[in-house]
Write a protein that holds these residues in place. Structure first.
Motif, PDB file in Angstrom:
ATOM      1  N   ALA A  56       0.829  -1.208   0.000  1.00 12.22           N
ATOM      2  CA  ALA A  56       0.000   0.000   0.000  1.00 12.22           C
ATOM      3  C   ALA A  56       0.861   1.253   0.000  1.00 12.22           C
ATOM      4  N   LEU A  57       1.961   1.233   0.744  1.00 15.91           N
ATOM      5  CA  LEU A  57       2.846   2.398   0.785  1.00 15.91           C
ATOM      6  C   LEU A  57       3.522   2.603  -0.566  1.00 15.91           C
ATOM      7  N   THR A  58       3.934   1.523  -1.212  1.00 14.65           N
ATOM      8  CA  THR A  58       4.555   1.619  -2.535  1.00 14.65           C
ATOM      9  C   THR A  58       3.578   2.176  -3.563  1.00 14.65           C
ATOM     10  N   ILE A  59       2.340   1.672  -3.527  1.00 17.74           N
ATOM     11  CA  ILE A  59       1.320   2.163  -4.456  1.00 17.74           C
ATOM     12  C   ILE A  59       1.059   3.649  -4.220  1.00 17.74           C
ATOM     13  N   THR A  60       1.030   4.067  -2.952  1.00 13.95           N
ATOM     14  CA  THR A  60       0.806   5.476  -2.626  1.00 13.95           C
ATOM     15  C   THR A  60       1.921   6.349  -3.186  1.00 13.95           C
ATOM     16  N   LEU A  61       3.169   5.907  -3.057  1.00 10.92           N
ATOM     17  CA  LEU A  61       4.299   6.694  -3.556  1.00 10.92           C
ATOM     18  C   LEU A  61       4.279   6.769  -5.085  1.00 10.92           C
ATOM     19  N   VAL A  62       3.954   5.661  -5.745  1.00 17.88           N
ATOM     20  CA  VAL A  62       3.843   5.662  -7.209  1.00 17.88           C
ATOM     21  C   VAL A  62       2.721   6.602  -7.647  1.00 17.88           C
ATOM     22  N   TYR A  63       1.608   6.530  -6.950  1.00 14.57           N
ATOM     23  CA  TYR A  63       0.461   7.380  -7.255  1.00 14.57           C
ATOM     24  C   TYR A  63       0.828   8.855  -7.092  1.00 14.57           C
ATOM     25  N   ALA A  64       1.491   9.194  -5.984  1.00 13.58           N
ATOM     26  CA  ALA A  64       1.865  10.584  -5.723  1.00 13.58           C
ATOM     27  C   ALA A  64       2.831  11.096  -6.777  1.00 13.58           C
ATOM     28  N   ALA A  65       3.823  10.285  -7.144  1.00 13.44           N
ATOM     29  CA  ALA A  65       4.790  10.710  -8.155  1.00 13.44           C
ATOM     30  C   ALA A  65       4.102  10.911  -9.509  1.00 13.44           C
ATOM     31  N   SER A 140      -7.458  -3.800 -15.098  1.00 14.79           N
ATOM     32  CA  SER A 140      -6.087  -4.293 -15.221  1.00 14.79           C
ATOM     33  C   SER A 140      -5.316  -4.042 -13.930  1.00 14.79           C
ATOM     34  N   THR A 141      -4.702  -5.075 -13.401  1.00 18.30           N
ATOM     35  CA  THR A 141      -3.886  -4.907 -12.191  1.00 18.30           C
ATOM     36  C   THR A 141      -2.598  -4.145 -12.483  1.00 18.30           C
ATOM     37  N   LYS A 142      -2.263  -3.969 -13.755  1.00 20.08           N
ATOM     38  CA  LYS A 142      -1.017  -3.289 -14.120  1.00 20.08           C
ATOM     39  C   LYS A 142      -1.253  -1.842 -14.502  1.00 20.08           C
ATOM     40  N   TRP A 143      -2.333  -1.556 -15.235  1.00 19.64           N
ATOM     41  CA  TRP A 143      -2.509  -0.232 -15.815  1.00 19.64           C
ATOM     42  C   TRP A 143      -3.597   0.611 -15.150  1.00 19.64           C
ATOM     43  N   THR A 144      -4.413   0.014 -14.286  1.00 20.34           N
ATOM     44  CA  THR A 144      -5.478   0.791 -13.649  1.00 20.34           C
ATOM     45  C   THR A 144      -4.929   1.912 -12.787  1.00 20.34           C
ATOM     46  N   ASP A 218     -10.714   9.773  -1.877  1.00 19.94           N
ATOM     47  CA  ASP A 218     -12.049   9.782  -2.466  1.00 19.94           C
ATOM     48  C   ASP A 218     -12.095   9.336  -3.916  1.00 19.94           C
ATOM     49  N   ILE A 219     -11.177   9.831  -4.757  1.00 21.99           N
ATOM     50  CA  ILE A 219     -11.230   9.492  -6.180  1.00 21.99           C
ATOM     51  C   ILE A 219     -11.005   8.002  -6.401  1.00 21.99           C
ATOM     52  N   VAL A 220     -10.002   7.442  -5.740  1.00 22.76           N
ATOM     53  CA  VAL A 220      -9.703   6.017  -5.909  1.00 22.76           C
ATOM     54  C   VAL A 220     -10.810   5.165  -5.303  1.00 22.76           C
ATOM     55  N   GLN A 221     -11.336   5.581  -4.159  1.00 21.36           N
ATOM     56  CA  GLN A 221     -12.428   4.837  -3.535  1.00 21.36           C
ATOM     57  C   GLN A 221     -13.640   4.784  -4.449  1.00 21.36           C
ATOM     58  N   ALA A 222     -13.938   5.885  -5.127  1.00 24.08           N
ATOM     59  CA  ALA A 222     -15.115   5.942  -5.989  1.00 24.08           C
ATOM     60  C   ALA A 222     -14.909   5.178  -7.292  1.00 24.08           C
ATOM     61  N   THR A 223     -13.705   5.192  -7.840  1.00 23.34           N
ATOM     62  CA  THR A 223     -13.476   4.571  -9.150  1.00 23.34           C
ATOM     63  C   THR A 223     -13.193   3.074  -9.052  1.00 23.34           C
ATOM     64  N   THR A 224     -12.299   2.681  -8.154  1.00 21.60           N
ATOM     65  CA  THR A 224     -11.876   1.274  -8.106  1.00 21.60           C
ATOM     66  C   THR A 224     -12.081   0.613  -6.754  1.00 21.60           C
ATOM     67  N   GLY A 225     -12.232   1.418  -5.683  1.00 21.14           N
ATOM     68  CA  GLY A 225     -12.339   0.839  -4.352  1.00 21.14           C
ATOM     69  C   GLY A 225     -11.065   0.139  -3.908  1.00 21.14           C
ATOM     70  N   GLY A 226      -9.949   0.457  -4.580  1.00 19.75           N
ATOM     71  CA  GLY A 226      -8.680  -0.180  -4.248  1.00 19.75           C
ATOM     72  C   GLY A 226      -8.326  -1.349  -5.155  1.00 19.75           C
ATOM     73  N   GLY A 227      -9.257  -1.792  -5.984  1.00 17.23           N
ATOM     74  CA  GLY A 227      -9.011  -2.913  -6.879  1.00 17.23           C
ATOM     75  C   GLY A 227      -8.473  -2.455  -8.221  1.00 17.23           C
ATOM     76  N   GLY A 229      -7.608  -6.443  -7.437  1.00 18.22           N
ATOM     77  CA  GLY A 229      -6.545  -7.168  -6.751  1.00 18.22           C
ATOM     78  C   GLY A 229      -5.669  -6.277  -5.893  1.00 18.22           C
ATOM     79  N   SER A 230      -6.261  -5.238  -5.283  1.00 18.18           N
ATOM     80  CA  SER A 230      -5.534  -4.290  -4.415  1.00 18.18           C
ATOM     81  C   SER A 230      -4.447  -3.523  -5.157  1.00 18.18           C
TER      82      SER A 230
END
Length: 281
Positions: A56-65, A140-144, A218-227, A229-230
């Protein structure tokens, strides 16, 4: 004295919860126990051993960058395109700023509906291509993660555009005229003169994009809910899910980890930009 009510509100609704966040992270607070006991660093060691927190921390950093890059590219591009004060450009500035004032949850649900296999995007592509299109844009677990980064960048690019426009308006026209007379191309003028002169705007936009996206929910929760596959489960979504399970101390520990991540990762980047800003000016 006039500022006292504001400081009181700040102390009650921000400083006090923040202080308790540091306290409860070292306890076993949960909905399954009637008493709260200190546990030292046990929460941190358990979370460090958990691959879910690291992911989750890695995904957050990728998202922020990603948001910091795309939001500023979109904002800078719009500012350069709409810099001239024509009637059409003024109208377009308003149009591109509208997403900023739209609720982030509403924007997320709109894109979630548009990007479904039978949503508006695939219907438009089907009409344009003449063949049925059923692409799962959020499947897509890679491109979403890239898709939600672009949605977040679209949502806030109007704010970046306004800041860059304000910076561009402060540049003396005589400086640009001198560069043109000296034979500088538009691209050279942009890279060597205009961007260095709006360095404070760049610093502000990168800082707000980083801090805002690292705390995004909010945006991620509304669009994918974290999916799926997390693959888009940001740390805030992980905290929200953990808190909903009654594991309050673990959720508080995660929020403390997010706070430390912002302090030790975002602020050094901002400091680097400030030093670069001073060197440019």
């Amino acid at each position: 004295m006039f500022a006292a009510p504001a400081f009181a509100m700040l102390a009650v609704f921000f400083l006090t919860p923040t202080a308790y966040n540091f306290v409860y992270a070292f306890t076993d607070w949960s909905s399954f126990k009637s008493a709260i006991s200190p546990v030292g660093l046990d929460n941190f060691t358990e979370l460090a051993a958990s691959g879910a927190l690291r992911k989750a921390l890695t995904i957050t950093l990728v998202y922020a960058a990603g948001v910091a890059v795309f939001q500023n590219l979109f904002g800078m591009g719009l500012a350069l395109l709409l810099e001239r004060d024509t009637r059409l450009n003024r109208l377009l500035r308003v149009v591109f700023f509208i997403p900023v004032i739209i609720s982030a949850l509403a924007a997320g649900y709109i894109f979630q509906a548009l990007l479904k296999p039978d949503g508006g995007v695939n219907q438009l592509l089907s009409v344009l291509s003449g063949t049925p299109v059923h692409t799962a844009w959020l499947g897509s677990t890679k491109w979403t993660i890239l898709v939600v980064i672009l949605i977040h960048s679209w949502k806030w690019m109007g704010m970046s555009m306004l800041v860059y426009l304000a910076g561009l308006k402060t540049i003396d026209s005589q400086v640009l005229e001198a560069a043109r007379i000296d034979g500088a191309s538009p691209w050279q003028t942009l890279l060597r003169i205009r961007i260095p002169l709006i360095a404070p705007a760049v610093t502000f936009n990168v800082a707000t994009a980083l801090l805002g996206s690292m705390n995004s929910f909010d945006i991620v929760q509304a669009t994918t809910g974290g999916g799926p596959g997390s693959s888009t489960e940001l740390l805030n979504l992980f905290i929200f899910r953990t808190f909903g399970q009654g594991l309050y101390a673990q959720a508080t520990t995660m929020s403390l980890v997010l706070f430390l991540a912002v302090v030790f990762l975002a602020f050094p980047v901002i400091g680097m930009l400030r030093r670069r800003e001073r060197n440019m000016t």
